[in-house]
Design a protein around this motif. Structure first.
Motif, PDB file in Angstrom:
ATOM      1  N   LEU A  63       0.827  -1.203   0.000  1.00 56.19           N
ATOM      2  CA  LEU A  63       0.000   0.000   0.000  1.00 56.19           C
ATOM      3  C   LEU A  63       0.863   1.256   0.000  1.00 56.19           C
ATOM      4  O   LEU A  63       0.545   2.241  -0.677  1.00 56.19           O
ATOM      5  CB  LEU A  63      -0.930  -0.017   1.218  1.00 56.19           C
ATOM      6  N   VAL A  64       1.955   1.240   0.742  1.00 57.59           N
ATOM      7  CA  VAL A  64       2.854   2.401   0.793  1.00 57.59           C
ATOM      8  C   VAL A  64       3.387   2.724  -0.596  1.00 57.59           C
ATOM      9  O   VAL A  64       3.394   3.884  -1.027  1.00 57.59           O
ATOM     10  CB  VAL A  64       4.010   2.131   1.773  1.00 57.59           C
ATOM     11  N   HIS A  65       3.817   1.708  -1.314  1.00 57.31           N
ATOM     12  CA  HIS A  65       4.385   1.912  -2.643  1.00 57.31           C
ATOM     13  C   HIS A  65       3.322   2.412  -3.623  1.00 57.31           C
ATOM     14  O   HIS A  65       3.575   3.312  -4.435  1.00 57.31           O
ATOM     15  CB  HIS A  65       4.999   0.603  -3.138  1.00 57.31           C
ATOM     16  N   ARG A  66       2.140   1.838  -3.574  1.00 55.16           N
ATOM     17  CA  ARG A  66       1.094   2.235  -4.510  1.00 55.16           C
ATOM     18  C   ARG A  66       0.598   3.652  -4.240  1.00 55.16           C
ATOM     19  O   ARG A  66       0.323   4.412  -5.174  1.00 55.16           O
ATOM     20  CB  ARG A  66      -0.066   1.236  -4.421  1.00 55.16           C
ATOM     21  N   LEU A  67       0.464   4.017  -2.971  1.00 54.93           N
ATOM     22  CA  LEU A  67       0.060   5.388  -2.652  1.00 54.93           C
ATOM     23  C   LEU A  67       1.127   6.386  -3.071  1.00 54.93           C
ATOM     24  O   LEU A  67       0.802   7.504  -3.517  1.00 54.93           O
ATOM     25  CB  LEU A  67      -0.224   5.508  -1.156  1.00 54.93           C
ATOM     26  N   LEU A  68       2.382   6.005  -2.957  1.00 56.84           N
ATOM     27  CA  LEU A  68       3.453   6.897  -3.388  1.00 56.84           C
ATOM     28  C   LEU A  68       3.429   7.076  -4.905  1.00 56.84           C
ATOM     29  O   LEU A  68       3.635   8.180  -5.409  1.00 56.84           O
ATOM     30  CB  LEU A  68       4.801   6.343  -2.935  1.00 56.84           C
ATOM     31  N   TRP A  69       3.182   5.989  -5.634  1.00 60.47           N
ATOM     32  CA  TRP A  69       3.050   6.098  -7.084  1.00 60.47           C
ATOM     33  C   TRP A  69       1.864   6.986  -7.440  1.00 60.47           C
ATOM     34  O   TRP A  69       1.942   7.818  -8.355  1.00 60.47           O
ATOM     35  CB  TRP A  69       2.861   4.707  -7.692  1.00 60.47           C
ATOM     36  N   LEU A  70       0.768   6.836  -6.721  1.00 60.20           N
ATOM     37  CA  LEU A  70      -0.419   7.639  -6.981  1.00 60.20           C
ATOM     38  C   LEU A  70      -0.154   9.113  -6.717  1.00 60.20           C
ATOM     39  O   LEU A  70      -0.530   9.983  -7.529  1.00 60.20           O
ATOM     40  CB  LEU A  70      -1.572   7.138  -6.108  1.00 60.20           C
TER      41      LEU A  70
END
Length: 754
Positions: A63-70
């Motif tokens: 989730l951390v990685h995906r939110l950062l990409w977002l």
């Protein structure tokens, strides 16, 4: 039109607001949208600052990685839409200038995220044109919605900060660009290592425990062009042996960090396409064997490589490498301090904010007479000041700043020893050295606290696991809706592949690192496709067909992976509603170990490395030798063949039994070593089962440790850099370690046999 007054009087919130005309619903909704979007932009920047470097510590599925990409992807779109909304607004708003200038700051991004992926680095020209267009739009908004009094300073200070951020972002991209910064820096290091370093010390005199005789560049590579054979090195060119001698009393960890920094500059040559000039020197291998691997468990070697890859990650994906140059530090610190002070002053002055006569009547105040615009602006400025403080603290506690202080300390030490100085100059230089030394100790103490509290983790320290027998049915039967969606989105998303079940994670245990280190000490330079390990175990003639007769390294990996899986005890038969929880799995493993069914370290090393190599074939073929497309084709063929031969077996136990039975049906295929992966793996497993249990798992453990060392230097260097952002890979650490041993992809045996 009245200007903004800051006179200490509170606005009239009663029924006699005759100087404010009511605005229509459309204008009020537009203002509400602008406030929400500006607050959302603040959240995006806040998340990037706090979690930007966490990409190395979490997988891409987290989730951390995906939110950062977002947040990184949405920033530009949100800024463009909000500025356009402000410019086309039909209402007058006093604080739009603040918001527009703040949105420009968001374009420059956080120090922790200069690029989310490698392709972003080459977009610097497009980013510059985008910033120019949005700057003109923001300037128009600031001019059309001026503020008066003391608050005039706010928007223009934010504009200065935005310009500084964009300049840093463009310079960071240029600094790591393949065609400029990376190529230029690597060329200087490559020329120095080829033409100068071999003449500075004899190969036989090099001592890796004290780094004597290792003249690797630590700092100041731009001065390496002035080095000449037979002459002393330039004073501002610092080498790693000078650093180790100067920091003799500060402990091993700080000196190992300096060694990681020097090795980071060496490994950049492979990314720029330059040869490793020192690969044939004996001191290159002795640096790893007698230096990094001097301890039995090899922990020091992996710690040095971890920090080296942390430097590599921050070099490509953050602004840290640029901001710790003297030029940018002299600009960044005054600008950041000015912004912090200006934001705090504007927060105080906004306490007396009064809207002008052209401001909307119904929107500025809430039910209790609270000015929503002023409150939101104060919150935004407070968050911005807080983020500036956080980023300054991050800059001051990074290893980059520590390396800058070390270089200053060593340079002044060299100048004091090599030239005559006046008494005042000596005192000034000694004072500078003392301050650098104290700051180094403070930063090291802070970093040590993070390590003790487990807040500092340079990568995931896990192994992804994939099993062909368990996952070959994954994605085989797709729903009608999934198929229709795939047809509609064909060309926009990758086509789903059968068998790619998401990989599991297991912690990287010390036993695996110790086994790899022992194999590296004992096998180098005799790495072959597992042949050397079979020769050591006196089984070369029995099992060599599964090493030398297979077509490619990928076939070797898949066949031995299938055999290793079949050598494991089959899972117990359970009803579909009776799943095994992780805690029960650990209890079963302990019970099996107590009963002698689990053969300790060798079985652990063999099974986990087998599944990790299978994961690399399935999910990261670019890290393995050969063409990634061909590797994917071989894997797809193996999955299809497993589906045909094991398709009717629903449970994992039945697949084991069916795969074991295939050995008798595929004898002719084994003679030519050209059969399917499952058949050849079954035949190999039957041969292994004829051996004593302990000997069988020792052969498998030795084979997998040798094979992973063989394939580690054969992948694409840029692929390793790409995977640094998604938690890191164990094979990347082996790639770096082998590179400094003199083993690179240009002399890997596996490449020549592919």
């Amino acid at each position: 039109m009245n200007g903004l007054g800051v006179n200490g009087s509170s606005p009239n919130t009663g029924g006699s607001n005759s100087y404010i005309e009511p605005c229509d619903v459309t204008v009020s909704e537009t203002l509400r949208k602008m406030e929400v979007l500006t607050a959302f932009s603040t959240m995006l920047l806040f998340y990037q600052v706090l979690f930007g470097t966490y990409r190395r510590r979490y997988a891409s599925e987290s989730l951390v990685h995906r939110l950062l990409w977002l947040s990184s992807t949405m920033s530009y779109g949100v800024v463009a839409f909000t500025l356009g909304l402000m410019n086309t607004s039909r209402s007058y708003h006093d604080l739009l200038g603040f918001w527009a200038a703040y949105l420009l700051v968001l374009i420059g991004g956080a120090d922790t995220v200069s690029a989310f992926e490698l392709d972003d680095i080459e977009k610097r020209k497009a980013n510059f044109l985008y910033f120019c267009a949005k700057s003109l739009l923001a300037a128009q908004i600031i001019v059309n919605y001026p503020v008066s009094g003391k608050l005039q300073i706010g928007p223009w200070v934010l504009c200065v900060l935005a310009f500084t951020r964009i300049r840093e972002l463009g310079a960071a991209h240029l600094n790591v660009s393949r065609s400029f910064g990376l190529g230029k820096q690597s060329k200087l290091v490559a020329d120095y290592m080829r033409d100068i370093e071999p003449h500075l010390s004899a190969d036989a005199e090099a001592e890796p425990t004290s780094m004597t005789g290792y003249k690797y560049i630590f700092y100041g590579e731009k001065h390496a062009a002035g080095a000449r054979i037979g002459q002393p090195l330039p004073l501002y060119l610092v080498t790693i042996d000078q650093v180790w001698q100067a920091l003799h009393g500060l402990g091993d960890r700080i000196r190992d960090t300096c060694l990681s920094f020097a090795l980071f500059k060496m490994i950049k040559r492979s990314l720029a396409g330059f040869d490793m000039a020192e690969k044939d020197e004996s001191k290159t291998w002795r640096l790893v064997r007698d230096g990094l691997l001097s301890k039995e468990d090899g922990e020091r070697a992996f710690r040095v490589v971890e920090v080296e890859l942390e430097f590599l990650f921050e070099y490509f994906y953050t602004k840290y490498s640029l901001l710790h140059s003297r030029e940018f530090i002299c600009i960044r610190i005054p600008v950041s301090l000015s912004v912090i002070v200006s934001c705090l002053l504007c927060i105080i002055w906004l306490g007396n904010y009064e809207p002008t006569a052209d401001h909307c009547a119904s929107y500025p105040y809430g039910a209790n007479g609270i000015n929503v615009d002023a409150v939101e602006t104060r919150v935004i400025l407070g968050v911005l000041a807080f983020l500036e403080v956080i980023q300054l603290i991050n800059l001051a506690t990074t290893n980059w700043f520590k390396m800058l202080l070390v270089s200053i300390y060593v340079k002044h030490d060299s100048i004091l020893q090599s030239s005559s100085n006046s008494r005042i100059a000596v005192r000034i230089r000694m004072f500078i050295q003392m301050m650098c030394l104290r700051l180094i100790k403070i930063i090291e103490a802070v970093n040590h606290s993070f390590r003790v509290l487990s807040l500092w983790r340079p990568w995931m320290r896990t192994l992804r696991q994939y099993s062909l027998l368990e996952s070959h049915r994954y994605g085989r039967h797709r729903s009608i809706g999934g198929r229709l969606l795939g047809l509609l989105l064909r060309g926009l998303i990758d086509k789903p592949r059968q068998g790619l079940k998401p990989a599991k994670f297991v912690p990287l245990c010390p036993e695996i690192k110790r086994a790899v280190v022992d194999r590296l000490r004992g096998s180098w330079p005799h790495l072959r496709r597992g042949e050397f390990s079979l020769l050591q175990n006196s089984d070369r003639h029995e099992l060599s067909w599964a090493c030398v007769n297979l077509e490619t390294c990928i076939h070797t990996i898949l066949v031995w992976h299938a055999a290793t899986t079949l050598c494991e005890p089959p899972p117990p038969v359970r009803p579909w509603w009776r799943a095994v929880c992780p805690g029960e799995q650990r209890l079963l493993k302990r019970k099996a170990y107590a009963e002698g069914a689990f053969h300790g370290t060798h079985q652990l090393v063999a099974t986990q490395l087998s599944k990790y190599c299978a994961y690399l074939v399935a999910f990261a073929p670019e890290l393995l030798p050969g063409n990634p497309y061909l590797t994917g084709t071989i894997f797809d063929d193996a999955v299809k063949d497993a589906g045909v031969r094991l398709g009717k077996c629903r449970t994992l136990r039945r697949r084991h039994e069916r795969a074991r039975a295939l050995a008798g049906e595929c004898r002719e295929e084994a003679a030519a070593a050209s059969g399917s992966v499952i058949c050849l793996g079954s035949i190999l497993a039957n041969q292994l089962e004829m051996m004593e249990e302990g000997r069988k798992w020792k052969i498998l453990a030795d084979f997998w440790t040798e094979l992973i060392l063989l394939v580690a230097p054969s992948g694409q260097p840029w692929a390793h850099v790409k995977h640094l952002t998604s938690g890191g890979e164990f094979i990347t650490h082996l790639w770096a370690l082998l590179y400094h041993s003199g083993i690179s992809n240009d002399n890997s045996n596996c490449l020549s046999e592919y």
